[in-house]
Design a protein around this motif. Structure first.
Motif, PDB file in Angstrom:
ATOM      1  N   HIS A 336      -2.280  -2.563   6.693  1.00  0.00           N
ATOM      2  CA  HIS A 336      -1.931  -1.297   7.326  1.00  0.00           C
ATOM      3  C   HIS A 336      -1.217  -1.584   8.650  1.00  0.00           C
ATOM      4  CE1 HIS A 336      -4.729   0.371   4.479  1.00  0.00           C
ATOM      5  NE2 HIS A 336      -5.814   0.057   5.153  1.00  0.00           N
ATOM      6  N   LYS A 349      -1.321   3.595   9.466  1.00  0.00           N
ATOM      7  CA  LYS A 349      -0.294   4.212   8.638  1.00  0.00           C
ATOM      8  C   LYS A 349       0.284   3.130   7.729  1.00  0.00           C
ATOM      9  CE  LYS A 349       2.260   5.833  11.926  1.00  0.00           C
ATOM     10  NZ  LYS A 349       3.404   6.453  12.641  1.00  0.00           N
ATOM     11  N   TYR A 476      -3.106   7.378   2.272  1.00  0.00           N
ATOM     12  CA  TYR A 476      -2.816   7.579   3.689  1.00  0.00           C
ATOM     13  C   TYR A 476      -2.744   9.075   3.971  1.00  0.00           C
ATOM     14  CZ  TYR A 476      -1.560   2.630   3.947  1.00  0.00           C
ATOM     15  OH  TYR A 476      -1.580   1.258   3.914  1.00  0.00           O
ATOM     16  N   ASN A 478      -1.823  11.953   6.971  1.00  0.00           N
ATOM     17  CA  ASN A 478      -1.254  12.373   8.261  1.00  0.00           C
ATOM     18  C   ASN A 478      -0.852  11.208   9.156  1.00  0.00           C
ATOM     19  OD1 ASN A 478      -2.076  14.829   7.221  1.00  0.00           O
ATOM     20  ND2 ASN A 478      -2.888  15.591   9.144  1.00  0.00           N
ATOM     21  N   ASP A 479      -0.526  10.061   8.553  1.00  0.00           N
ATOM     22  CA  ASP A 479      -0.167   8.865   9.328  1.00  0.00           C
ATOM     23  C   ASP A 479      -1.248   8.506  10.351  1.00  0.00           C
ATOM     24  OD1 ASP A 479       2.109   8.010   8.102  1.00  0.00           O
ATOM     25  OD2 ASP A 479       3.490   9.003   9.487  1.00  0.00           O
ATOM     26  N   LYS A 480      -2.510   8.792   9.997  1.00  0.00           N
ATOM     27  CA  LYS A 480      -3.625   8.492  10.884  1.00  0.00           C
ATOM     28  C   LYS A 480      -4.749   7.716  10.191  1.00  0.00           C
ATOM     29  CE  LYS A 480      -3.322  12.217  14.320  1.00  0.00           C
ATOM     30  NZ  LYS A 480      -3.328  11.309  15.488  1.00  0.00           N
TER      31      LYS A 480
END
Length: 513
Positions: A336, A349, A476, A478-480
């Motif tokens: 990641h 992300k 994945y 919300n790119d969080k």
């Protein structure tokens, strides 16, 4: 052979298959190139020849990443599927990559020793370069009774190299647990140069004599001297955690904060954890969500190319290798990208090049609708207890959509689905419990597999991207957040979206390589 070179054949093969009707009975060739083109790699078969049973098949264990001159060197512990009596285990192998999408297997780097040597079993370590020499510190593990009669079970050992290919074990180097620490649990050295105090640090996962887990610190001004001085631990497990071991420690600075990463495998909160501080010696703050993935990503450590920092670990396989099997040690390498939130917490992300692998749009063919569903192109509104089944998936798939979930319901994906739906793998968003959960559907029963908090995401709108490579699935959000799972029997099986209460799935898009 480079994975990238083989990948051309993979793309042609999958492109031909993608032109076929997804509802047909045509099967993907079981001898395809997955094992050498996987975006989540594992070691190739028969790397020591056709007739050596020990090296026929294997998995990737603890990853020890190192970056230099545009390449990430992903050293890892090789876990052979068969282990004949008298042989050692977990020799160190490696992959090289420049982008975390194309991998070149480099073979064995550091072999295990004999049953009378400290490294009959090899454990996790790390390397540092000083001048023209690479110093690879690794764990020696030996619990053969005859060895234990005069030696500790675990110790820190050293191999050196001038080319990162040919390694020489330094036979007269050994660090064992110092006074006040338990010599049975002493492993996973992490070595780096700390520019803030001008010294080399070595962090070791250890236990005090009364079995309290610590990250122990050693220092030296020059690894070439072989002299390491023990100092106080930089972290000790709290009474509320009471962790048995803080495995595979890693320490790095990003912005104004220091981060301590470690893995823990014995509590109800297993996985890769992290802590935050303004000093490399602590004190440390535990974030609200202190894990960087679910329980299936383990022993993850970080590496930076001076622009981005990556978290690299392994996603566990199951034994037996089916969805109802139990989680087992070692599997596939998963990486990641780490980013820093404004409050100092970490988010994950996808690596930058991952989406570029999937350039072939697949037709989203609806196979079956259950319940009350309205459709507008590739968007679907589901009422309570509804489901939409789509066509078969391939070896490698990217699925993306925006989910507007109900606060009190469950909604998400169903993979590896048989025709009657009694056997499948479900990934569920459950806002009321603030979590993502994976379940194994076994004969109609719903068995818990894995969970991860939805912390840091407000509301119930989720931008979801799912990457599937054979039986590794990473979600994945919300790119969080990242949520890794092991899902068998995805290939040539249909998949679905579901909702137990009103929910909407917008702009569903499926891509293949």
């Amino acid at each position: 052979m480079s994975i990238k070179n083989i990948y051309v054949a993979a793309v042609l093969s999958l492109a031909i298959f993608s032109c076929q009707n997804h509802d047909s009975d045509t099967e993907v060739n079981s001898e395809d190139i997955y094992s050498k083109t996987n975006i989540f790699p594992q070691p190739p078969n028969r790397w020591m020849g056709e007739n050596n049973p020990y090296y026929t098949e294997g998995y990737a264990g603890d990853v020890m990443p190192y970056y230099e001159n545009g390449k990430f060197h992903l050293f890892f512990l090789h876990d052979a599927k068969t282990k004949p009596a008298g042989e050692g285990f977990h020799d160190i192998h490696s992959f090289e990559t420049s982008n975390f999408t194309d991998f070149t297997y480099q073979g064995r780097q550091i072999p295990y020793g004999t049953s009378s040597e400290a490294d009959f079993g090899v454990g996790t370590g790390s390397l540092v370069k000083v001048g023209n020499t690479y110093y690879y510190y690794y764990t020696g593990h030996n619990e053969v009774a005859s060895f234990l009669s005069g030696n500790p079970r675990e110790s820190v050992l050293l191999a050196t190299s001038t080319d990162m290919k040919n390694w020489t074990k330094i036979k007269n180097f050994k660090i064992t647990a110092p006074a006040g620490y338990y010599d049975y649990e002493f492993r996973d050295p992490h070595v780096f140069f700390n520019s803030e105090d001008g010294k080399y640090w070595m962090l070791v996962s250890a236990q005090t004599s009364d079995k309290k887990a610590v990250v122990l610190k050693f220092i030296t001004t020059n690894p070439a001297t072989g002299n390491w001085t023990v100092e106080n631990p930089i972290y000790t497990t709290s009474s509320s955690e009471n962790y048995i071991m803080l495995e595979c420690p890693d320490l790095f600075k990003m912005g104004n904060y220091w981060y301590l990463v470690f893995s823990e495998n014995w509590s109800s909160n297993t996985g890769t954890h992290y802590r935050i501080s303004t000093s490399p010696n602590g004190p440390w703050t535990t974030p609200q969500n202190d894990r960087l993935d679910g329980s299936y990503l383990y022993a993850a450590k970080t590496v930076s190319d001076n622009t981005n920092r990556y978290l690299v670990g392994w996603t566990a396989r199951k034994t037996p290798e089916n969805n109802t099997g139990g989680k087992d040690w070692a599997g596939n390498i998963v990486a990641h990208r780490l980013v820093q939130n404004s409050d100092g917490t970490l988010a994950v992300k996808p690596v930058l090049g991952l989406q570029s692998v999937f350039g072939q749009n697949a037709v989203l063919s609806v196979d079956k609708i259950t319940g009350n569903v309205s459709q507008n192109g590739n968007s679907f509104n589901l009422s309570a207890n509804s489901q939409v089944m789509f066509g078969k998936l391939q070896k490698a798939n990217q699925i993306s959509f925006t989910l507007n979930a109900s606060v009190n319901g469950k909604s998400g994906l169903i993979l590896a689905q048989d025709n009657d739906g009694k056997n499948s793998f479900k990934i569920s968003f459950e806002p009321s419990s603030n979590r993502m959960v994976s379940y194994v559907m076994n004969g109609g029963s719903e068995d818990f597999a894995n969970a991860y908090p939805l912390s840091g995401i407000s509301g119930t709108n989720y931008n979801v991207t799912v990457f599937i490579s054979n039986d590794v699935c990473v979600v994945y959000v919300n790119d969080k957040l990242a949520f890794s799972n092991r899902v068998y029997n995805v290939v040539n099986k249909k998949w679905s979206i579901f909702g137990t209460s009103d929910s909407s799935f917008n702009n569903i898009n499926v891509k293949n390589p």
